[in-house]
Enzyme design. Sequence first.
Site, PDB file in Angstrom:
ATOM      1  N   VAL A  12       1.192  -1.189   0.179  1.00  0.00           N
ATOM      2  CA  VAL A  12       0.070   0.002   0.175  1.00  0.00           C
ATOM      3  C   VAL A  12       0.733   1.560   0.076  1.00  0.00           C
ATOM      4  O   VAL A  12       0.512   2.332  -0.461  1.00  0.00           O
ATOM      5  CB  VAL A  12      -0.958   0.279   1.293  1.00  0.00           C
ATOM      6  CG1 VAL A  12      -1.211   1.441   1.557  1.00  0.00           C
ATOM      7  CG2 VAL A  12      -2.007  -1.221   0.751  1.00  0.00           C
ATOM      8  N   THR A 125      -5.322  -0.773   6.230  1.00  0.00           N
ATOM      9  CA  THR A 125      -6.552  -1.512   7.089  1.00  0.00           C
ATOM     10  C   THR A 125      -6.663  -2.201   8.908  1.00  0.00           C
ATOM     11  O   THR A 125      -6.057  -2.604   8.899  1.00  0.00           O
ATOM     12  CB  THR A 125      -6.956  -2.717   6.384  1.00  0.00           C
ATOM     13  OG1 THR A 125      -6.753  -2.419   5.065  1.00  0.00           O
ATOM     14  CG2 THR A 125      -8.330  -3.609   6.892  1.00  0.00           C
ATOM     15  N   GLU A 158      -7.206   2.525   1.949  1.00  0.00           N
ATOM     16  CA  GLU A 158      -7.446   2.636  -0.039  1.00  0.00           C
ATOM     17  C   GLU A 158      -8.136   1.315  -0.215  1.00  0.00           C
ATOM     18  O   GLU A 158      -8.411  -0.085   0.931  1.00  0.00           O
ATOM     19  CB  GLU A 158      -5.792   2.062   0.717  1.00  0.00           C
ATOM     20  CG  GLU A 158      -5.386   0.497   0.638  1.00  0.00           C
ATOM     21  CD  GLU A 158      -5.386  -0.362   0.282  1.00  0.00           C
ATOM     22  OE1 GLU A 158      -5.405  -2.333   1.401  1.00  0.00           O
ATOM     23  OE2 GLU A 158      -5.738  -0.947  -0.590  1.00  0.00           O
ATOM     24  N   LEU A 160      -6.915  -1.076  -3.066  1.00  0.00           N
ATOM     25  CA  LEU A 160      -6.396  -1.233  -4.090  1.00  0.00           C
ATOM     26  C   LEU A 160      -6.693  -2.680  -4.369  1.00  0.00           C
ATOM     27  O   LEU A 160      -6.144  -3.502  -3.300  1.00  0.00           O
ATOM     28  CB  LEU A 160      -4.653  -0.833  -4.229  1.00  0.00           C
ATOM     29  CG  LEU A 160      -3.989   1.048  -4.080  1.00  0.00           C
ATOM     30  CD1 LEU A 160      -2.798   0.667  -3.047  1.00  0.00           C
ATOM     31  CD2 LEU A 160      -5.046   1.714  -4.769  1.00  0.00           C
ATOM     32  N   LEU A 260     -18.972 -12.591  -9.322  1.00  0.00           N
ATOM     33  CA  LEU A 260     -19.480 -14.056  -9.019  1.00  0.00           C
ATOM     34  C   LEU A 260     -18.333 -15.589  -9.868  1.00  0.00           C
ATOM     35  O   LEU A 260     -19.802 -15.835 -10.026  1.00  0.00           O
ATOM     36  CB  LEU A 260     -20.791 -13.927  -9.233  1.00  0.00           C
ATOM     37  CG  LEU A 260     -21.633 -12.726  -8.410  1.00  0.00           C
ATOM     38  CD1 LEU A 260     -23.098 -13.211  -9.749  1.00  0.00           C
ATOM     39  CD2 LEU A 260     -22.477 -13.399  -7.262  1.00  0.00           C
ATOM     40  N   ALA A 262     -17.544 -18.280 -10.157  1.00  0.00           N
ATOM     41  CA  ALA A 262     -17.120 -19.766  -9.067  1.00  0.00           C
ATOM     42  C   ALA A 262     -15.750 -20.419  -9.345  1.00  0.00           C
ATOM     43  O   ALA A 262     -15.192 -20.554 -10.475  1.00  0.00           O
ATOM     44  CB  ALA A 262     -18.075 -20.640  -9.549  1.00  0.00           C
ATOM     45  N   CYS A 270      -6.004  -9.486   1.699  1.00  0.00           N
ATOM     46  CA  CYS A 270      -6.745  -8.362   1.957  1.00  0.00           C
ATOM     47  C   CYS A 270      -8.196  -9.589   1.852  1.00  0.00           C
ATOM     48  O   CYS A 270      -8.763 -10.168   3.412  1.00  0.00           O
ATOM     49  CB  CYS A 270      -7.748  -7.614   1.237  1.00  0.00           C
ATOM     50  SG  CYS A 270      -5.832  -6.554   0.479  1.00  0.00           S
ATOM     51  N   ARG A 337      -0.159 -14.916  -1.617  1.00  0.00           N
ATOM     52  CA  ARG A 337      -0.773 -15.411  -0.327  1.00  0.00           C
ATOM     53  C   ARG A 337      -1.795 -15.745   0.224  1.00  0.00           C
ATOM     54  O   ARG A 337      -3.256 -15.213  -0.323  1.00  0.00           O
ATOM     55  CB  ARG A 337      -0.529 -13.729   0.971  1.00  0.00           C
ATOM     56  CG  ARG A 337       0.828 -13.423   1.137  1.00  0.00           C
ATOM     57  CD  ARG A 337       0.384 -11.678   2.208  1.00  0.00           C
ATOM     58  NE  ARG A 337       0.800 -10.998   0.473  1.00  0.00           N
ATOM     59  CZ  ARG A 337       1.298  -9.685   1.000  1.00  0.00           C
ATOM     60  NH1 ARG A 337       0.500  -8.990   1.855  1.00  0.00           N
ATOM     61  NH2 ARG A 337       0.949  -8.760  -0.166  1.00  0.00           N
TER      62      ARG A 337
HETATM   63  C1  UDX Z   1      -9.287  -7.043  -2.492  1.00  0.00           C
HETATM   64  C2  UDX Z   1     -10.409  -5.764  -2.780  1.00  0.00           C
HETATM   65  O1  UDX Z   1     -10.998  -5.861  -3.972  1.00  0.00           O
HETATM   66  C3  UDX Z   1      -9.269  -4.589  -3.130  1.00  0.00           C
HETATM   67  O2  UDX Z   1     -10.659  -3.628  -3.531  1.00  0.00           O
HETATM   68  C4  UDX Z   1      -8.615  -4.230  -1.697  1.00  0.00           C
HETATM   69  O3  UDX Z   1      -8.169  -3.106  -1.584  1.00  0.00           O
HETATM   70  C5  UDX Z   1      -7.705  -5.615  -1.386  1.00  0.00           C
HETATM   71  O4  UDX Z   1      -8.016  -6.733  -2.273  1.00  0.00           O
HETATM   72  P1  UDX Z   1      -7.316  -7.924  -3.725  1.00  0.00           P
HETATM   73  O5  UDX Z   1      -6.814  -8.612  -2.934  1.00  0.00           O
HETATM   74  O6  UDX Z   1      -6.727  -7.927  -4.795  1.00  0.00           O
HETATM   75  O7  UDX Z   1      -8.493  -6.770  -3.643  1.00  0.00           O
HETATM   76  O8  UDX Z   1      -8.346  -9.363  -5.386  1.00  0.00           O
HETATM   77  P2  UDX Z   1      -9.464  -9.381  -5.986  1.00  0.00           P
HETATM   78  O9  UDX Z   1      -9.825  -9.170  -7.407  1.00  0.00           O
HETATM   79  O10 UDX Z   1     -10.340  -8.447  -5.158  1.00  0.00           O
HETATM   80  O11 UDX Z   1      -9.690 -10.673  -5.689  1.00  0.00           O
HETATM   81  C6  UDX Z   1      -9.565 -10.972  -4.410  1.00  0.00           C
HETATM   82  C7  UDX Z   1     -10.153 -12.723  -4.539  1.00  0.00           C
HETATM   83  O12 UDX Z   1     -11.073 -12.946  -5.134  1.00  0.00           O
HETATM   84  C8  UDX Z   1      -8.670 -13.067  -5.174  1.00  0.00           C
HETATM   85  O13 UDX Z   1      -8.395 -14.254  -5.202  1.00  0.00           O
HETATM   86  C9  UDX Z   1      -9.487 -13.883  -6.590  1.00  0.00           C
HETATM   87  O14 UDX Z   1      -9.189 -14.915  -7.622  1.00  0.00           O
HETATM   88  C10 UDX Z   1     -11.111 -14.105  -5.914  1.00  0.00           C
HETATM   89  N1  UDX Z   1     -11.720 -13.942  -7.340  1.00  0.00           N
HETATM   90  C11 UDX Z   1     -12.535 -12.482  -7.396  1.00  0.00           C
HETATM   91  C12 UDX Z   1     -12.771 -14.895  -7.245  1.00  0.00           C
HETATM   92  O15 UDX Z   1     -12.917 -15.995  -6.647  1.00  0.00           O
HETATM   93  N2  UDX Z   1     -13.768 -14.797  -8.121  1.00  0.00           N
HETATM   94  C13 UDX Z   1     -14.430 -13.409  -8.502  1.00  0.00           C
HETATM   95  O16 UDX Z   1     -15.397 -13.610  -8.633  1.00  0.00           O
HETATM   96  C14 UDX Z   1     -13.464 -12.445  -8.461  1.00  0.00           C
END
Ligand code: UDX
Length: 442
Positions: A12, A125, A158, A160, A260, A262, A270, A337
């Site tokens: 961040v 956070t 944030e 991000l 959504l 799967a 996060c 992670r």
């Molecule tokens: C997330 C939030 O989107 C972001 O706003 C916050 O600041 C940090 O956490 P990030 O962890 O980078 O960001 O990943 P993101 O793209 O949100 O995906 C999170 C997880 O959900 C990933 O493991 C992704 O594979 C999974 N995912 C996402 C699904 O399995 N299905 C989906 O439809 C969307």
Amino acid sequence: MKITIVGGTGYVGLNTAVGLASKGHLVFCVGRTREKVERISRGIPIIYEDRLDEMLKSVLKKEKFIPTTDLTGSVQKSDVIFICVGTPSRQDGSIDLTQVEETAKKIGKALIGRKEYCVVTVKSTVIPGTTEKLVIPTLERFSKKMAGKNFGVCMNPEFLREGHAVKDFLFPKDQGIVVGEFDRKSGDVLYEIYKDFDAKILRTDLRAAEMIKYARNSYLAKDVSFANEISNICQEIGVDYLDVKRGMEMDSRIGTGRFLSAGVGFGGSCFPKDVKALVAKAKEIGTKPKMLKATLEVNDAQPSKLIELTKQVVGQFRGKKIGVLGLAFKPGTDDLREAPAIKVINGFLLEGAEVFAYDPKALDNARKIFGNKIVYVSNAEQAITSADACVIVTEWPEFADPRLYSKMRSKIIIDGRRVLDPELLPAGFTYHAIGFPRSIET
Ligand code: UDX
């Protein structure tokens, strides 16, 4: 403005520091170790993020970005100080605020000699109440000054996304900007920083800003677990989840449910951490976080769905060679992670399978986790050509190319992310997938 980022070498911190410097602010990017600061001074980010390295080099060249270990000196020169340090999970899932407290102490001490007003902003956070109950009292105790009088305080969460962090920081239109303020004066300073960003700015109180971050991530994580639960039901009742998803998205109240899709479940630094921290907080205040707990339970069980499906297809794992495509918790990052791939691969290894693994970015980080328990290969074909089955765990775009699989001996594919359209596969393949009730013979 002159801005200090404490925790500037982290995910961040570095994205925020480079982003603000690219907007013309003079940024002191404070790191804890000389080694990390030295590396950043040479224009080499500690983390992999698209475009971050070129932007870092450009702000260094423009002398808008000063990597340093000197927290006190930086704070004494700055109008705004952002706290961007880590807030990891404790064993019980509750949040560990040690770094936030330590940083507030150091900033407090640095404020002692300072006469001019400045604003301390929490961007880490943190669980609701942290800024009011921990950060402000610590700043006041160590600075012997008063919040609202000698310095201001804000909480600016944030949003991000890994893989899109630079873009998300510079163009936050989709996510908006949240400014939690101790008082109007504090919020006005942060508003000055963000007013030219093309995005809505929500000004609210400190605790609401903290809670918005958790509510957002928990909401999105809940959507993913909901999708996985529905997909698991579809698998058992002979329905293709993708048809159901298409049907759901037609309803404008659901819309193009970007969360959504799967598969093997959510991971990353996060979602798991934030939902766990909110569950711990909810329990602490005596509420029953049923939906949040269910979100984690469904997610924890999802990787074993892929292991079971693979076993149904190849039989017992002992003596089998499995080619795993994708290790990162999602495409576009080198981050493992809480990556579902860790559970999936450990499941294969536990029962005696040999694993050949490929990921476009995350192999170095995978080596830190698996050591020599698996075989790392430098391209996808090497992982799958002589494998008894190919298991897709991360939906990197290159895995959607059917030609990638043409040399496979076994021609057995198990898709944990629905990234591949089986209709495009040449003849002779068997395609299985999570949320897909049958196998397709091409
Ligand atoms: C997330 C939030 O989107 C972001 O706003 C916050 O600041 C940090 O956490 P990030 O962890 O980078 O960001 O990943 P993101 O793209 O949100 O995906 C999170 C997880 O959900 C990933 O493991 C992704 O594979 C999974 N995912 C996402 C699904 O399995 N299905 C989906 O439809 C969307």
